[in-house]
Design a protein around this motif. Structure first.
Motif, PDB file in Angstrom:
ATOM      1  N   GLY A   7      -0.448  90.609  52.425  1.00 33.67           N
ATOM      2  CA  GLY A   7      -0.409  91.334  53.685  1.00 33.67           C
ATOM      3  C   GLY A   7       0.101  92.743  53.460  1.00 33.67           C
ATOM      4  N   SER A   8       0.085  93.546  54.501  1.00 30.83           N
ATOM      5  CA  SER A   8       0.516  94.938  54.390  1.00 30.83           C
ATOM      6  C   SER A   8       2.035  95.024  54.254  1.00 30.83           C
ATOM      7  CB  SER A   8       0.060  95.731  55.615  1.00 30.83           C
ATOM      8  OG  SER A   8       0.709  95.257  56.779  1.00 30.83           O
TER       9      SER A   8
ATOM     10  N   LEU B 125      -3.334  87.811  56.721  1.00 27.34           N
ATOM     11  CA  LEU B 125      -2.068  87.404  56.104  1.00 27.34           C
ATOM     12  C   LEU B 125      -2.170  86.041  55.435  1.00 27.34           C
ATOM     13  CD1 LEU B 125       0.508  88.380  58.885  1.00 27.34           C
ATOM     14  CD2 LEU B 125      -0.270  89.756  56.946  1.00 27.34           C
ATOM     15  N   VAL B 126      -1.383  85.898  54.393  1.00 23.17           N
ATOM     16  CA  VAL B 126      -1.097  84.583  53.811  1.00 23.17           C
ATOM     17  C   VAL B 126       0.407  84.383  53.942  1.00 23.17           C
ATOM     18  CG1 VAL B 126      -1.115  83.142  51.757  1.00 23.17           C
ATOM     19  CG2 VAL B 126      -3.047  84.662  52.224  1.00 23.17           C
TER      20      VAL B 126
ATOM     21  N   PRO C  88       6.240  88.403  42.574  1.00 23.84           N
ATOM     22  CA  PRO C  88       6.054  89.651  41.819  1.00 23.84           C
ATOM     23  C   PRO C  88       6.223  90.856  42.719  1.00 23.84           C
ATOM     24  CG  PRO C  88       3.935  88.592  42.268  1.00 23.84           C
ATOM     25  CD  PRO C  88       4.994  87.619  42.691  1.00 23.84           C
ATOM     26  N   SER C  89       6.693  91.946  42.147  1.00 19.13           N
ATOM     27  CA  SER C  89       6.884  93.168  42.919  1.00 19.13           C
ATOM     28  C   SER C  89       5.527  93.758  43.302  1.00 19.13           C
ATOM     29  CB  SER C  89       7.677  94.195  42.107  1.00 19.13           C
ATOM     30  OG  SER C  89       7.720  95.430  42.790  1.00 19.13           O
ATOM     31  N   PRO C  90       5.379  94.154  44.569  1.00 15.10           N
ATOM     32  CA  PRO C  90       4.111  94.763  44.978  1.00 15.10           C
ATOM     33  C   PRO C  90       4.021  96.246  44.637  1.00 15.10           C
ATOM     34  CG  PRO C  90       5.571  94.586  46.866  1.00 15.10           C
ATOM     35  CD  PRO C  90       6.312  93.983  45.700  1.00 15.10           C
ATOM     36  N   TRP C  91       5.019  96.771  43.942  1.00 18.20           N
ATOM     37  CA  TRP C  91       5.072  98.203  43.662  1.00 18.20           C
ATOM     38  C   TRP C  91       5.040  98.471  42.164  1.00 18.20           C
ATOM     39  CZ3 TRP C  91       4.375 101.200  47.753  1.00 18.20           C
ATOM     40  CH2 TRP C  91       4.708 100.702  49.012  1.00 18.20           C
TER      41      TRP C  91
ATOM     42  N   ASN D 208      -3.259  80.252  55.407  1.00 21.16           N
ATOM     43  CA  ASN D 208      -4.221  81.242  54.942  1.00 21.16           C
ATOM     44  C   ASN D 208      -5.007  81.843  56.105  1.00 21.16           C
ATOM     45  OD1 ASN D 208      -3.817  80.704  52.048  1.00 21.16           O
ATOM     46  ND2 ASN D 208      -4.774  78.732  52.508  1.00 21.16           N
ATOM     47  N   HIS D 209      -4.814  83.144  56.358  1.00 21.14           N
ATOM     48  CA  HIS D 209      -5.640  83.906  57.294  1.00 21.14           C
ATOM     49  C   HIS D 209      -5.852  83.150  58.602  1.00 21.14           C
ATOM     50  CE1 HIS D 209      -6.368  86.526  53.881  1.00 21.14           C
ATOM     51  NE2 HIS D 209      -6.819  85.501  53.189  1.00 21.14           N
ATOM     52  N   LEU D 210      -4.753  82.852  59.264  1.00 24.89           N
ATOM     53  CA  LEU D 210      -4.807  82.097  60.512  1.00 24.89           C
ATOM     54  C   LEU D 210      -5.586  82.882  61.566  1.00 24.89           C
ATOM     55  CD1 LEU D 210      -3.653  79.348  61.370  1.00 24.89           C
ATOM     56  CD2 LEU D 210      -1.727  80.572  62.375  1.00 24.89           C
TER      57      LEU D 210
END
Length: 730
Positions: free
Chosen positions: A635-636, A691-692, A163-166, A718-720
């Motif tokens: 994530g960002s 992050l994932v 999906p688009s993050p925007w 997942n969130h290493l």
């Protein structure tokens, strides 16, 4: 320079980058031709095919091409790429082009020549080509069509369904405005205090011309950037990364608001389809503290994505900012902060009008402190830099952005094919290229006097310092995240149980865990791909993920499948029919981090002809086929943009090593073998805990018999957490 012909031939002027007998780096302009797998060097344009070259070299399957970014040599900005022999890294050739587009053409052509070059068939270990589903002629044709399609079709699209993050919220001055979609949007809260906002517009210019304009910090920036007062390069880290300072005007800010400046780590890269990515985020540097009269804003995430459209005549430009303007919250409401950010994004409209006025031919000069790549680092300076580049305290992160390009001293005798092209004997008989003052930045890095700049400029180029630079390299590449990683307490635990050091969590809820990703999220080549170049959703995986390792060590940890006590050896002891495929990802640094993923299948290896050919083939075949599809699902923006969502033939960008056992095959990916990859990893590691990461692995299908493709396996990380990696006993 450079003209591509139907027989995949490249020819044109390149810069030959060398070190003279005093250890100083300089360039010589030479005319190069690439026909088949033969690279020839001339001092002038050859008048006929019979003319003998000055030097020549054979580009075979052992040759790798790395993109080193841009440097300033002889007062010219040159885009560097290096050819090196994977079996002998001292056998290398450093070349440069006048533009990133020309460098990319040469890199692709050289990679093409290396992938098509076949060693002695009698010594090849791969199966007969008929077993792969085609004749030798079909095989060569498939490679050519694969590379062509990869450059012109695949690179333009994403290989991940997501999906688009925007979410669009408006349109102003011909730009579409988007905000980053958050989970709380549906509950009524549409904005946070520092929103991520993006402006999108179409410009009448090539992606390269727009890239050059955006990278320039010189006077030409005043023609379109109404926010920009002046800027400089504080530190040049490598060909793709530097630290820059931008001072902003105050007349476009609200009344009474003090002037702002930004200290940013800037990273750039070029995609195969001509897309340029420029990423920024704030850092702290002891040599560039906030000055009186300025308030230093914090850019959490930002940058540009410039994608060519309309056959390259136009470009789609995306400009994103998530910025904390650092004002008292009582002074301005959050809505005012959003307005300031949106006003800054409108620079895209100003840039559009500039290119429209120039009829798309605008080309910015690199000036005013743009590139300082020749500035060397002495040992004392190197030690300082480890503590100089840190993240602002307000972000609560550590950000080091220092990376040295590997310096390999080329011996004067015993040259192999690539070294022979250096023709060092004529270094004092050539006339140096005249300086191109319009293409050079006159400003020095901040904090250096003229004398210091002159002395430091060539310090690391001295042969006596070459070995020192090599030793310091592992420490210098420690960036955001790497500092945290190497400062961890070294607690040596019990004997490692390989294949079970990273916990599995099918629910994808536990931190520092791993699970299989949904195969249908990834796009692969369908049965009709050779006809319509369309991809389809993957329906499943060939193998099952059975384990993972998250390790740290002082050395490279390879051939994990052959170690006693591993899940692979336990299966072999029991005489099971299982066959294992291990993907071993090596993260570079003085402390080596290893992420190993274990996949297993119970069916005989011979049942899949392509996998059988890959496991039993030679390195050239393997390097041309193993493909990775990455995706940052959480994530960002800056991390998502740095990684992307496109399939990558890993062997064409990174060094791969292979280990074959009785019941397993292990593939080792050396992330540190590429300057571009090191820059991406240094950025990703800084945000690792948040992050994932989703990955898919497959072997590329080139012929009709090898289609449709099938994923070997997938994973979701997942969130290493680096602190939870297992120490491997020496």
């Amino acid at each position: 320079m450079g003209s591509s012909q139907t027989d995949v031939t490249m020819e044109g002027w390149l810069y030959l980058i060398r070190l003279n007998r005093f250890g100083l780096q300089y360039s010589r302009k030479r005319y190069f031709t690439l026909k088949g797998n033969c690279l020839r060097c001339y001092k002038a344009t050859p008048t006929s095919e019979r003319e003998e070259p000055v030097r020549s070299a054979m580009i075979d399957f052992c040759i790798r091409v790395s993109d080193n970014g841009r440097e300033t040599i002889n007062r010219k900005i040159i885009f560097i790429f290096t050819l090196y022999n994977t079996s002998n890294h001292s056998d290398q050739l450093k070349l440069g082009a006048s533009s990133s587009e020309e460098a990319a053409k040469w890199i692709h052509s050289l990679q093409d020549a290396a992938s098509k070059e076949c060693p002695n068939p009698a010594k090849r270990k791969c199966l007969p080509l008929s077993r792969l589903g085609g004749s030798e002629k079909d095989h060569k044709h498939s490679i050519e069509s694969t590379i062509c399609s990869s450059m012109h079709v695949e690179a333009m699209t994403s290989d991940v369904i997501a999906p688009s993050p925007w979410k669009i919220f408006g349109c102003h001055n011909g730009l579409r405005l988007f905000k980053e979609a958050k989970d709380w949007d549906s509950r009524g809260k549409h904005w946070d205090d520092h929103p991520a906002i993006m402006a999108v517009g179409v410009l009448d210019g090539t992606s390269e011309a727009i890239f050059q304009t955006l990278m320039s910090l010189g006077p030409s920036r005043s023609e379109w950037d109404f926010c920009f007062y002046q800027g400089s390069v504080v530190e040049h880290l490598d060909g793709h990364t530097d630290i820059i300072r931008k001072q902003l005007y105050s007349d476009w800010l609200p009344w009474g608001m003090r002037r702002r400046d930004l200290l940013l780590r800037r990273y750039w890269r070029r995609e195969d389809d001509g897309t340029y990515v420029i990423l920024y985020h704030s850092v702290f540097h002891k040599k560039c503290r906030p000055q009186r009269g300025y308030v230093r804003a914090c850019l959490k995430s930002g940058g540009y994505v410039i994608t060519p459209v309309n056959q390259g005549k136009q470009s789609l430009v995306k400009h994103m900012l998530a910025i904390d303007w650092k004002f008292w919250k009582l002074y301005l409401r959050p809505s005012s902060a959003r307005s300031i950010t949106i006003a800054m994004l409108e620079r895209v409209a100003a840039l559009r009008e500039l290119f429209r006025a120039k009829a798309g031919n605008y080309s910015s000069e690199f000036s005013s402190g743009e590139v300082t790549s020749d500035v060397g680092l002495s040992q004392s300076k190197e030690e300082d830099i480890k503590t100089e580049v840190q993240s602002p305290e307000e972000t609560g992160k550590i950000e080091e952005a220092v990376s040295l390009e590997d310096e390999v001293e080329i011996p004067r005798s015993g040259r192999s094919s690539l070294m022979g092209l250096n023709d060092a004997a004529d270094e004092f008989f050539d006339v140096s290229e005249p300086a191109d003052c319009d293409n050079f930045e006159n400003e020095r890095p901040s904090g250096l006097t003229t004398e210091e700049h002159s002395m430091n400029k060539y310090q690391t180029k001295l042969p006596s310092a070459a070995s020192l630079v090599k030793k310091l390299h592992d420490f210098a590449v420690q960036k955001k995240g790497y500092v945290d990683l190497q400062d961890l307490a070294r607690e040596y635990g019990a004997r490692c149980s390989y294949g079970a050091t990273l916990q599995k969590d099918p629910s994808c809820s536990l931190p520092c865990s791993l699970a299989a990703a949904d195969p249908s999220s990834f796009l692969i080549r369908g049965e009709s791909y050779l006809q319509d170049h369309k991809k389809i959703k993957a329906k499943g995986t060939l193998m099952q993920m059975v384990g993972a390792d998250w390790l740290r060590s002082d050395r490279r940890e390879v051939d994990l499948g052959g170690r006693p006590g591993s899940i692979i050896q336990k299966s072999a002891e029991q005489g099971g029919p299982e066959f294992f495929f291990v993907v071993n990802i090596q993260v570079p640094g003085s402390t080596m981090y290893t992420l190993a993923l274990y996949y297993m299948m119970k069916t005989p290896l011979e049942d899949n002809s392509l996998l059988h050919a890959f496991v039993n083939g030679d390195d050239a075949f393997r390097n041309s086929r193993f493909k990775l599809i990455p995706y940052i699902s959480k994530g960002s923006w800056i991390v998502k943009q740095s990684v992307g969502k496109k399939a990558c033939l890993v062997g064409q960008a990174l060094d791969l090593h292979y280990f074959r056992g009785k019941n397993y095959f292990e593939l080792v990916i050396d992330v540190g073998s590429s300057t571009v990859a090191r820059g991406v990893v240094s950025l990703v590691l800084g945000y690792l805990n948040n992050l994932v990461i989703e990955l898919a692995f497959l072997i590329q299908g080139n012929t009709q018999e090898e289609l449709p493709e099938v994923l070997l396996g997938t994973c979701r990380i997942n969130h290493l957490d680096a602190s939870k990696s297992v120490v491997v006993e020496p």
